[in-house]
Enzyme design. Structure first.
Site, PDB file in Angstrom:
ATOM      1  N   GLY A   1      -6.757  24.736   6.958  1.00 55.89           N
ATOM      2  CA  GLY A   1      -7.833  25.611   6.493  1.00 55.89           C
ATOM      3  C   GLY A   1      -7.373  26.958   5.994  1.00 55.89           C
TER       4      GLY A   1
ATOM      5  N   THR B   1     -10.174  19.323   2.714  1.00 53.46           N
ATOM      6  CA  THR B   1      -9.717  18.943   4.045  1.00 53.46           C
ATOM      7  C   THR B   1      -8.257  19.348   4.144  1.00 53.46           C
ATOM      8  OG1 THR B   1      -9.359  17.066   5.549  1.00 53.46           O
ATOM      9  CG2 THR B   1      -9.219  16.582   3.217  1.00 53.46           C
ATOM     10  N   GLY B   2      -7.816  19.658   5.345  1.00 55.38           N
ATOM     11  CA  GLY B   2      -6.423  20.049   5.490  1.00 55.38           C
ATOM     12  C   GLY B   2      -6.291  21.401   6.166  1.00 55.38           C
TER      13      GLY B   2
ATOM     14  N   ASP C   1     -11.466  26.638   7.202  1.00 49.61           N
ATOM     15  CA  ASP C   1     -12.175  26.690   5.921  1.00 49.61           C
ATOM     16  C   ASP C   1     -13.514  25.948   5.946  1.00 49.61           C
ATOM     17  OD1 ASP C   1     -10.492  24.293   6.261  1.00 49.61           O
ATOM     18  OD2 ASP C   1     -11.479  23.674   4.396  1.00 49.61           O
TER      19      ASP C   1
ATOM     20  N   ARG D   1     -10.506  30.849  16.490  1.00 46.33           N
ATOM     21  CA  ARG D   1     -10.076  30.569  15.117  1.00 46.33           C
ATOM     22  C   ARG D   1     -11.152  29.762  14.377  1.00 46.33           C
ATOM     23  NH1 ARG D   1      -9.219  25.701  11.888  1.00 46.33           N
ATOM     24  NH2 ARG D   1      -7.610  26.131  10.369  1.00 46.33           N
ATOM     25  N   VAL D   2     -11.407  30.145  13.155  1.00 48.07           N
ATOM     26  CA  VAL D   2     -12.321  29.383  12.294  1.00 48.07           C
ATOM     27  C   VAL D   2     -11.551  29.012  11.038  1.00 48.07           C
ATOM     28  CG1 VAL D   2     -14.400  29.570  10.872  1.00 48.07           C
ATOM     29  CG2 VAL D   2     -14.413  30.471  13.205  1.00 48.07           C
TER      30      VAL D   2
ATOM     31  N   THR E   1     -11.156  15.900   9.057  1.00 51.29           N
ATOM     32  CA  THR E   1     -12.427  16.562   8.767  1.00 51.29           C
ATOM     33  C   THR E   1     -13.216  15.730   7.768  1.00 51.29           C
ATOM     34  OG1 THR E   1     -11.640  18.794   9.128  1.00 51.29           O
ATOM     35  CG2 THR E   1     -13.361  18.559   7.493  1.00 51.29           C
TER      36      THR E   1
END
Ligand code: SD4
Length: 329
Positions: free
Chosen positions: A242, A239-240, A219, A216-217, A188
């Site tokens: 979420g 990043t990572g 962060d 799905r959403v 990201t």
């Protein structure tokens, strides 16, 4: 004495004025012109170099930080070889590429879009939502409808791309969802910039976790999780995985630590520690944070090694390795 008053008093000293030793020290050029750490831009992962170059076209000509971050991360969205940002990204488990993005400025204005399909630049949609509506966030079908009505074209190519589709079909055989996130499958882009006028802004954009449940959403489009900016304090992005970032209101937590006096790196370290405490036993969960304060100081911290970020200033253009807590086995 306020700095402005102090400088005014110094200016009032006539040419023939004899300075006391203390006044002479205070009159030294380094105090009269403190080192300016901006313009500056930082962004996650190696693709941040190209993204920073895009942002620098604006920052380097005294342009606005908000325009710079939008332009910067759009460079990554345009790179259709990137598998975690834009329409070149990996699909959800039903085979659809869905995009999330958000943008935020110095004055806490923000726009966000999530679960968006078939539009090349979600960051531009997020900016338009911020500029043209009274809302912060639009999602899914409604977001796409609004984008089309507002002049964003639907792309005329098939997503996922052939190569991505093939990989997905291989994945389908086992259909195991892995939250393992490392440099290979995870990138990201989150960007923070401060312009020549000392204004800060941030942007974040992603295709999210590969093979996520449809709908799905993460962060990245969530203001306060994947991105947070406060012009009084600074900004942070993440990043990572979420879910871990949302559970800790990650970016907002970093900014609040800086508000209480932590340096950008300390603030990122603190949230990584908190996150690990809340997620004991979760192995292989990479999360990285980046932060910048209003002095243009910056820093990052990640759970695992391997997280790095791109830095661009007047005299630096390079990758920086983030500090981290754990190493991959
Ligand atoms: C998400 N934070 O959707 C994003 C994933 C990510 O590089 O950072 N990928 O959870």
């Amino acid at each position: 004495m306020s700095r402005r008053k102090f400088l005014k008093n110094l200016g009032a000293l006539g040419a023939g004025t004899v300075l006391t030793p203390l006044a002479a020290k205070l009159h030294s050029p380094s105090l009269l012109s403190p080192k300016k750490n901006h313009p500056i831009v930082i962004s996650t992962w190696i693709h941040g170099m190209a993204a920073n170059a895009g942002a620098w076209e604006i920052l380097g000509t005294s342009g606005d930080a908000l325009d710079a971050v939008q332009k910067g991360v759009a460079v990554t969205e345009s790179d259709l070889t990137n598998r975690s940002v834009g329409l070149g990204g990996r699909p959800d488990r039903d085979g659809y590429v869905t995009l999330d993005a958000c943008i935020m400025d110095h004055d806490s204005r923000c726009g966000s879009v999530a679960f968006l399909e078939d539009i090349q630049h979600p960051i531009d949609v997020a900016r338009a939502i911020m500029d043209k509506t009274q809302h912060v966030m639009l999602v899914g079908e409604g977001a796409q409808k609004w984008a089309l009505e507002n002049g964003f074209p639907k792309v005329d190519y098939e997503v996922p791309f052939e190569e991505v589709q093939k990989e997905y079909e291989e994945w389908l055989i086992k259909s195991e969802y892995e939250t393992d996130v490392n440099v290979e499958n995870h990138d990201t882009i989150g960007m923070l910039a401060m312009d020549a006028n000392g204004r800060i802004a941030g942007a974040c954009t992603t295709s999210g976790m590969a093979y996520k449940i449809r709908g799905r959403v993460g962060d990245s489009p969530i203001i306060g999780a994947g991105l947070f900016i406060d012009g009084d304090v600074g900004g942070a992005t993440a990043t990572g995985v979420g879910e871990a970032i949302i559970r800790t209101a990650g970016a907002s937590a970093v900014v609040e630590s800086m508000r209480r006096g932590a340096s950008p790196e300390e603030a990122c370290y603190d949230i990584v520690q908190r996150l690990l405490k809340k997620h004991r036993g979760v192995e292989g969960m990479q999360v990285g944070f980046l932060a910048m304060n209003m002095q243009g100081e910056y820093g990052g911290y990640s759970v695992y090694n391997g997280f790095n970020y791109a830095l661009r200033t007047q005299d630096r253009n390079e990758m920086v390795d983030s500090k981290y807590t754990r190493t991959w086995d």
